[in-house]
Design an enzyme around this catalytic site. Structure first.
Site, mmCIF file in Angstrom:
data_model
loop_
_atom_site.group_PDB
_atom_site.id
_atom_site.type_symbol
_atom_site.label_atom_id
_atom_site.label_comp_id
_atom_site.label_asym_id
_atom_site.label_seq_id
_atom_site.Cartn_x
_atom_site.Cartn_y
_atom_site.Cartn_z
ATOM 1 N N GLU A 19 58.424 -51.137 -127.900
ATOM 2 C CA GLU A 19 58.408 -49.822 -128.539
ATOM 3 C C GLU A 19 59.216 -48.890 -127.654
ATOM 4 O O GLU A 19 58.840 -48.625 -126.514
ATOM 5 C CB GLU A 19 56.970 -49.339 -128.715
ATOM 6 C CG GLU A 19 56.856 -48.204 -129.710
ATOM 7 C CD GLU A 19 56.998 -46.850 -129.041
ATOM 8 O OE1 GLU A 19 58.151 -46.344 -128.987
ATOM 9 O OE2 GLU A 19 55.989 -46.320 -128.592
ATOM 10 N N CYS A 53 56.418 -40.517 -127.932
ATOM 11 C CA CYS A 53 57.476 -41.160 -128.710
ATOM 12 C C CYS A 53 57.378 -40.752 -130.173
ATOM 13 O O CYS A 53 58.375 -40.758 -130.888
ATOM 14 C CB CYS A 53 57.417 -42.667 -128.544
ATOM 15 S SG CYS A 53 55.812 -43.338 -128.846
ATOM 16 N N ASN A 107 53.491 -41.898 -120.235
ATOM 17 C CA ASN A 107 52.873 -40.816 -121.010
ATOM 18 C C ASN A 107 51.479 -41.136 -121.532
ATOM 19 O O ASN A 107 50.704 -40.239 -121.827
ATOM 20 C CB ASN A 107 53.798 -40.358 -122.145
ATOM 21 C CG ASN A 107 54.030 -41.427 -123.182
ATOM 22 O OD1 ASN A 107 53.820 -42.607 -122.927
ATOM 23 N ND2 ASN A 107 54.463 -41.025 -124.358
HETATM 24 O O1 G3H Z 1 54.430 -42.114 -126.852
HETATM 25 C C1 G3H Z 1 54.191 -43.055 -127.613
HETATM 26 C C2 G3H Z 1 52.871 -43.210 -128.197
HETATM 27 O O2 G3H Z 1 52.770 -44.455 -128.841
HETATM 28 C C3 G3H Z 1 52.507 -42.095 -129.116
HETATM 29 O O3 G3H Z 1 51.168 -42.164 -129.405
HETATM 30 O O4 G3H Z 1 51.127 -40.859 -131.524
HETATM 31 O O5 G3H Z 1 49.054 -41.313 -130.256
HETATM 32 O O6 G3H Z 1 50.749 -39.728 -129.377
HETATM 33 P P1 G3H Z 1 50.489 -40.944 -130.181
#
Ligand code: G3H
Length: 496
Positions: free
Chosen positions: A263, A297, A168
């Site tokens: 993570e 996430c 993603n």
């Molecule tokens: O999808 C996991 C990422 O760490 C989320 O990052 O909060 O910048 O969208 P973000």
């Protein structure tokens, strides 16, 4: 910038991309490639190499050799490399964003933002890294000791960092690993996500153009099911930095005696209290729940609304959801197709389960291929899978609760604990709820988010191990080494 840049041409033959080891782009001796389909029309957009275990060995071997030289490279020179790579990303942002649009389905504007965010991250990592310094500990602060020995304590690299970014954020969540790793004196081996592989490989292009020594940055491709175990159990990996789903738990079990930075997603709850600014809360929930079609996430994955304001909040959310555009990523739509059919089918399974158990949809459920229209699911209850599982798509469960304590209780029953958020105008209530929520971060009056990229980012429970964020990652990717200088007799500095 020209598409004819020779560095870009080296990476591929038509739609077939090579892997990158020891400073060279290569075809795998396996003779096999893996097809990447676009999320939006499921046509083949790229093919990537199915690397062999021998090629993985070579990646680790070459990275180990490169790391030993890199660790002896002055810090300012390491920083220079990161700044140069950041500039390449900026110069080629439009071009590098293209695979993000095609193989991951992120809308073009967000894809370009991701590339630029990564450039900023590399610059910051370089700046932060040059300010990491050691300490000197005198002995006589400990009872009974004389001043006859001094500990000089510094951080040293771990060696080779295995980086496994997710689909993603195939560029940013790889940059967030390799920036801190490299500035700290490590070399990296990157295992790309299958879908997202070509995007991630453009980081190798950036470092290659920036003049990275051969072997410092290596990228291999292949299915996780074929090479994942081999890579995480490889003796050449001195730390595993993984971002992804629950397969990360399996990685932890298999990894052995190496430090882990993991993570693994979240079920981020948004608690809306009766005194909340509902305009603010509804805007944040729609943005937090639906940006990049909920495939973050840190997306808002469940809303707990106190009964007294639930109807009004839902009305505002529905009005804001109606403004979301749905369609093709090249048209900069807010909602685009989810990553692949398996994911769309999984999301649909959660939606249908909720429907069968009595949830109320605010709109008709609508799906075209992998494109799922944004949906708020009201009256979600504990017996529904969507109350607990992470859809990673544009469907948002809405739970009505009698009070905030019940919301906290339900939120904390989740096996995950990445982030959470609370909306209230009472600062005491905000702090109390934030303290009570079992998550790595609680956002007060704002949606969950990892950025800015220098903020610490960590999950509790099944959401992860260790802390990310630039400074924290530099610390995770180094270890403490001490030198103790022993004196034959105590020595005290007297000043003037
Ligand atoms: O999808 C996991 C990422 O760490 C989320 O990052 O909060 O910048 O969208 P973000």
């Amino acid at each position: 910038m020209s598409l004819e840049h020779p560095g870009l041409k080296e990476m591929h033959d038509g739609i077939v991309y090579k892997y990158y080891v020891n400073g060279m782009w290569k075809n795998s001796t396996s003779g096999r490639t893996i097809q990447n389909l676009t999320p939006y029309d499921e046509t083949v957009c790229y093919e990537v190499q199915a690397c062999t275990t021998r090629e993985i060995d070579e990646a680790y071997e070459t990275s180990k050799i490169a790391q030993r030289k890199w660790a002896k490279t002055p810090l300012w020179k390491r920083a220079e490399l990161l700044h140069k790579a950041a500039q390449v990303l900026r110069d080629y942002a439009e071009i590098i964003a293209t695979p993000v649009v095609r193989e991951v389905g992120k809308n073009r504007k967000s894809a370009i933002d991701e590339v630029k965010r990564t450039a900023d991250l590399l610059d910051y990592a370089a700046e932060e890294g040059i300010r990491v310094s050691g300490t000197m500990l005198p002995p006589d602060s400990f009872t009974g000791q004389e001043r006859n020995k001094f500990a000089v304590v510094e951080r040293v690299p771990l060696g080779v960092v295995l980086c496994i970014p997710p689909f993603n954020y195939p560029i940013n969540l790889c940059g967030s690993k390799i920036g801190p790793a490299l500035i700290a004196g490590n070399a990296v081996v990157i295992k790309t996500p299958t879908q997202g592989a070509v995007s991630t490989m453009h980081l190798a292009f950036a470092f290659h153009q920036a003049g990275a020594p051969p072997g410092l940055v290596n990228i291999v491709t292949g299915r996780g099911s074929e090479i994942g175990n081999y890579m995480v159990q490889h003796p050449g990996a001195n730390l595993i930095s993984f971002t992804g789903g629950s397969t990360g738990i399996d990685v932890c079990k298999k990894a052995g005696m190496v430090p882990l930075q993991m993570e693994l997603g979240g079920k981020d709850a948004c608690i809306v209290c009766d005194d909340a600014d509902l305009e603010l809360a509804s805007t944040a929930i729609i943005k937090g729940g639906f940006s990049y079609s909920g495939q973050r996430c840190t997306a808002v994955k469940i809303v707990f609304a106190v009964d007294s304001i639930a109807d009004e909040l839902l009305t505002k959310m529905k009005a804001k959801k109606a403004n979301l555009t749905v369609g093709h990523p090249e048209n900069n739509c807010d909602i685009t197709a989810v990553i692949h059919r398996k994911s769309a089918d999984y999301i649909e399974g959660l939606v249908m389960d909720a429907k069968a158990k009595g949830a109320v949809f605010t709109d008709d459920y609508r799906r075209e291929g992998n494109l799922i229209y944004p949906l708020i699911i009201d009256h979600v209850t504990e017996d529904m899978r969507i109350h607990w599982e992470e859809p990673f798509g544009p469907v948002l469960p809405f739970v009505r609760v009698p009070n905030e304590s019940r919301a906290v209780e339900l939120a904390n029953k989740s096996s995950m604990g990445l982030q959470g958020c609370v909306f209230t105008s009472d600062v005491t209530k905000a702090i109390t709820i934030a303290n009570d929520m079992c998550t790595g971060t609680v956002q007060i009056n704002g949606p969950p988010a990892r950025g800015p990229d220098h903020f610490p980012f960590q999950g509790f429970k099944d959401s992860g191990i260790g802390t990310q964020g630039i400074r924290n990652s530099i610390e995770s990717m180094t270890k403490i080494k001490s030198y103790v200088i022993n004196l034959p007799t105590p020595s005290y500095a007297v000043g003037v």
